[in-house]
Design an enzyme around this catalytic site. Sequence first.
Site, short mmCIF file in Angstrom:
data_model
loop_
_atom_site.label_atom_id
_atom_site.label_comp_id
_atom_site.label_asym_id
_atom_site.label_seq_id
_atom_site.Cartn_x
_atom_site.Cartn_y
_atom_site.Cartn_z
N ASP A 83 37.58 39.82 24.72
CA ASP A 83 37.93 38.73 25.63
C ASP A 83 39.34 39.05 26.12
OD1 ASP A 83 38.73 36.46 26.93
OD2 ASP A 83 38.24 35.07 25.31
N TYR A 176 40.59 32.65 42.88
CA TYR A 176 40.20 34.05 42.96
C TYR A 176 41.15 34.87 43.84
CZ TYR A 176 37.31 38.22 43.62
OH TYR A 176 36.86 39.51 43.65
N LYS A 180 43.80 37.98 42.89
CA LYS A 180 43.63 39.34 43.40
C LYS A 180 44.83 39.80 44.22
CE LYS A 180 39.67 40.32 41.55
NZ LYS A 180 39.57 41.38 40.52
#
Length: 319
Positions: A83, A176, A180
Amino acid sequence: MLFWVSAFLIICGFLWNYKRQLKIADITDKYIFITGCDTGFGNLAARTFDGKGFHVIAACLTKSGSTALKADSSERLHTVLLDVTDPENVKRTAQWVKNQVGEKGLWGLINNAGILGVLAPTDWLTVEDYREPVEVNLFGLISVTLNMLPLVKKARGRIINVSSIGGRLAFGGGGYTPSKYAVEGFNDSLRRDMKAFGVHVSCIEPGLFKTGLSDPVKTAEKKLAIWKYLSPDIKQQYGEGYIEKSLDKLKGTTSFVNMDLSLVVECMDHALTSLFPKTRYVAGKDAKTFWIPLSHMPAVLQDFLLLKRKVELANPKAV
């Protein structure tokens, strides 16, 4: 004069292409570590590089993913449960990898693990909606990199960070794209810091691919779940038909989705095995012909084209 200029350019193009085709030798004694190998790019990469003869250490999040991958690979491939958001888990894994690779070090680190999180308008979201993808996509990637870095430096190897076209152009609200964008920044600073050590750092920017990450059903379910708990004011601004129309728009993007995951793995392969790996790789027709070119355009053109893909609000003045 024009003839000689043309001849010079042709020769330069030939030499440039020849340079890109030069490969390293003896991959069978090299170790690579890949995160996010349960499904998608990571799973295909682990099986592909195992088949080529690399010693692959594949990190999976789930026991079922690990078991399935080992059943479809050679005895060279090892899996480990990881993880990336658990610092102690990452440290233990790095120590285990160190024991496996010994003095050879780690030739390749492929940071592939990532999640999409919730894609929805910004005013629908909470800070927790942003936190999860940032923890996995950014801090998880950084944590794995920092812990594996001494092993990669020992081998004078390669680091490959899987970013996204979402790291070049914000196509929707949620955590997201910020995660990024941050990966791109970390990648660039890492690349410059590692040059003195002979470590090459590359970034891969895939377009839209058919993976579990981009499953339209899951994306729609998350959006619907948030819609149910929005305040009456926000629902009035967007309109009761907004969610259905936005889901229809989402279905319309399927024509942009790349089906061949090997396009991304081919980029990983070149970054791992070329004597002259690229700084950045763009994977997918949509990325090459639309997203990346658009990222270089003026903001007014970006906004115009991306807003055309959005659903018109019912009553934005109802605030």
